[in-house]
Scaffold this motif. Structure first.
Motif, mmCIF file in Angstrom:
data_model
loop_
_atom_site.group_PDB
_atom_site.id
_atom_site.type_symbol
_atom_site.label_atom_id
_atom_site.label_comp_id
_atom_site.label_asym_id
_atom_site.label_seq_id
_atom_site.Cartn_x
_atom_site.Cartn_y
_atom_site.Cartn_z
ATOM 1 N N UNK A 158 15.913 57.937 -6.568
ATOM 2 C CA UNK A 158 15.491 58.016 -7.990
ATOM 3 C C UNK A 158 17.167 57.287 -8.754
ATOM 4 N N UNK A 159 16.881 56.237 -9.554
ATOM 5 C CA UNK A 159 18.052 55.898 -10.163
ATOM 6 C C UNK A 159 17.900 55.368 -11.761
ATOM 7 N N UNK A 160 16.720 55.810 -12.219
ATOM 8 C CA UNK A 160 16.497 55.597 -13.600
ATOM 9 C C UNK A 160 15.684 54.106 -13.890
ATOM 10 N N UNK A 161 15.718 53.410 -13.126
ATOM 11 C CA UNK A 161 15.267 52.016 -13.257
ATOM 12 C C UNK A 161 13.832 51.841 -13.320
ATOM 13 N N UNK A 162 13.265 50.679 -13.622
ATOM 14 C CA UNK A 162 11.877 50.449 -13.520
ATOM 15 C C UNK A 162 11.294 50.425 -12.047
ATOM 16 N N UNK A 163 12.390 49.805 -11.288
ATOM 17 C CA UNK A 163 12.051 49.852 -9.837
ATOM 18 C C UNK A 163 12.034 51.237 -9.313
ATOM 19 N N UNK A 164 12.824 52.367 -9.923
ATOM 20 C CA UNK A 164 12.780 53.490 -9.297
ATOM 21 C C UNK A 164 11.433 54.171 -9.719
ATOM 22 N N UNK A 165 10.901 53.858 -10.867
ATOM 23 C CA UNK A 165 9.510 54.441 -11.393
ATOM 24 C C UNK A 165 8.715 54.119 -10.528
ATOM 25 N N UNK A 166 8.631 52.910 -10.041
ATOM 26 C CA UNK A 166 7.580 52.274 -9.081
ATOM 27 C C UNK A 166 7.621 53.012 -7.872
ATOM 28 N N UNK A 167 8.807 53.493 -7.271
ATOM 29 C CA UNK A 167 9.139 53.715 -6.263
ATOM 30 C C UNK A 167 8.510 55.528 -6.147
ATOM 31 N N UNK A 168 8.840 56.137 -7.444
ATOM 32 C CA UNK A 168 8.179 57.411 -7.522
ATOM 33 C C UNK A 168 6.946 57.422 -7.608
ATOM 34 N N UNK A 169 6.044 56.739 -8.221
ATOM 35 C CA UNK A 169 4.720 56.446 -8.298
ATOM 36 C C UNK A 169 4.090 56.427 -6.962
ATOM 37 N N UNK A 170 4.474 55.645 -5.995
ATOM 38 C CA UNK A 170 4.103 55.207 -4.656
ATOM 39 C C UNK A 170 4.439 56.651 -3.667
ATOM 40 N N UNK A 171 5.546 57.308 -4.044
ATOM 41 C CA UNK A 171 5.864 58.446 -3.310
ATOM 42 C C UNK A 171 4.939 59.516 -3.556
ATOM 43 N N UNK A 172 4.593 59.680 -4.804
ATOM 44 C CA UNK A 172 3.894 60.809 -5.124
ATOM 45 C C UNK A 172 2.452 60.598 -4.706
ATOM 46 N N UNK A 173 1.959 59.208 -4.764
ATOM 47 C CA UNK A 173 0.536 59.201 -4.160
ATOM 48 C C UNK A 173 0.579 59.342 -2.857
ATOM 49 N N UNK A 174 1.746 58.758 -1.945
ATOM 50 C CA UNK A 174 1.779 58.978 -0.705
ATOM 51 C C UNK A 174 1.858 60.697 -0.554
ATOM 52 N N UNK A 175 2.605 61.227 -1.346
ATOM 53 C CA UNK A 175 2.756 62.760 -0.793
ATOM 54 C C UNK A 175 1.247 63.363 -1.123
ATOM 55 N N UNK A 176 0.635 62.973 -2.063
ATOM 56 C CA UNK A 176 -0.899 63.576 -2.245
ATOM 57 C C UNK A 176 -1.789 63.253 -1.069
ATOM 58 N N UNK A 177 -1.685 62.148 -0.371
ATOM 59 C CA UNK A 177 -2.345 61.660 0.283
ATOM 60 C C UNK A 177 -2.346 62.452 1.696
ATOM 61 N N UNK A 178 -0.885 62.832 1.896
ATOM 62 C CA UNK A 178 -0.344 63.461 3.032
ATOM 63 C C UNK A 178 -0.711 65.085 2.947
#
Length: 293
Positions: A158-178
């Motif tokens: 996480x670095x606070x940028x828009x690209x970071x937010x996209x990564x956070x959302x992908x990571x959260x969805x992936x964590x949920x599926x796993x």
């Protein structure tokens, strides 16, 4: 992530052991996401004007085209064995590997590939195929490297940028599926100069700086626990370089996720530094997520 109905997880294969690991990883990911798996092989030889069919009276199995068919067939079989019931298809596409995978990315849910090719030169492959695909794909890219700790968290930089937010959302969805924990990691260094000739501040308040960095992480995770209530989230702010901090976290993780901007917009957690460093050093698979334009 491409959320269109029927969007497949795409995996690139070349017959190497690294590609076989990527196939198994891609099969599991497709099964978790309830998506089909598409196995593709970039067949470069026609572009080089090399004969691809076997000459007359050649032994069975000869010819580059037949070998490519065998590579794809073996990969399809590996995926089917990994996840019985998974919808798996395979195709040989004329073209160079990176170009073929980039061509697949606009309609893919995820592109998966290995970090070593048949020659075993990791730096060469990461510097070419994996790096090109991770830099320019229109969907998230998952590079199979290291050994995933299935009991470990999904780690996101996480670095606070828009690209970071996209990564956070992908990571959260992936964590949920796993069924995994999400570990959000924000690494920072001392304040830096604003431009050439500027001096770093000789004195700054460490407590105030730490508070500002804590706030970056809090803001980056806003709403995540509400959207994915089944995901346990842990937070960590460290005074360290991002590549080193994320590499260390990868040793006990099942996946590390970082973000990038749209095409041509590389800064911050960019392919030239953090993502590239992780693709070379991480001890578990790495996902690179493109921020929406």
């Amino acid at each position: 992530m491409n959320s269109a109905n029927g969007a497949a997880v795409v995996v690139g294969v070349d017959g190497s052991e690294s590609a076989s690991r990527a196939v198994r990883l891609a099969a599991r990911e497709a099964a978790r996401r309830n998506r089909p798996l598409r196995v593709v092989h970039g067949f470069i030889w026609p572009l080089l004007r090399v004969p691809v069919t076997a000459p007359d009276h050649a032994p069975p199995g000869a010819g580059l085209r037949h070998q490519a068919e065998q590579v794809v067939g073996d990969a399809v079989a590996t995926a089917a064995a990994q996840c019985p019931g998974l919808r798996v298809t395979g195709e040989i596409i004329d073209g160079e590997a990176a170009a073929v995978l980039l061509g697949e990315s606009p309609t893919a849910a995820l592109v998966v590939l290995g970090n070593r090719g048949l020659g075993g030169f990791a730096a060469l492959v990461v510097g070419s195929v994996a790096m090109q695909v991770a830099s320019y794909a229109d969907c998230p890219v998952l590079v199979a490297r290291g050994t995933a700790d299935d009991a470990g968290p999904v780690v996101v930089g996480v670095d606070g940028s828009r690209r970071s937010r996209a990564a956070v959302e992908f990571a959260a969805a992936t964590a949920s599926s796993r069924g995994a924990r999400l570990h959000a990691l924000h690494a920072y260094t001392h304040p830096t100069s604003a431009g050439p000739g500027d001096m770093q501040p000789l004195v700054y308040e460490e407590g105030r700086l730490r508070g500002e960095e804590d706030e970056v992480l809090v803001e980056s995770l806003a709403g995540i626990e509400e959207r994915w209530p089944d995901v346990a989230v842990t937070r960590e702010v460290v005074h360290a370089r991002p590549v080193g901090a994320l590499t260390a976290a990868s040793r006990a993780a099942q996946l590390v996720v970082v973000g990038r901007q749209g095409r041509g917009e590389l800064s911050g957690l960019l392919l030239g530094s953090v993502s590239q460093g992780l693709l070379h050093r991480a001890d578990c698979p790495v996902a690179v997520v493109r921020a929406p334009d």
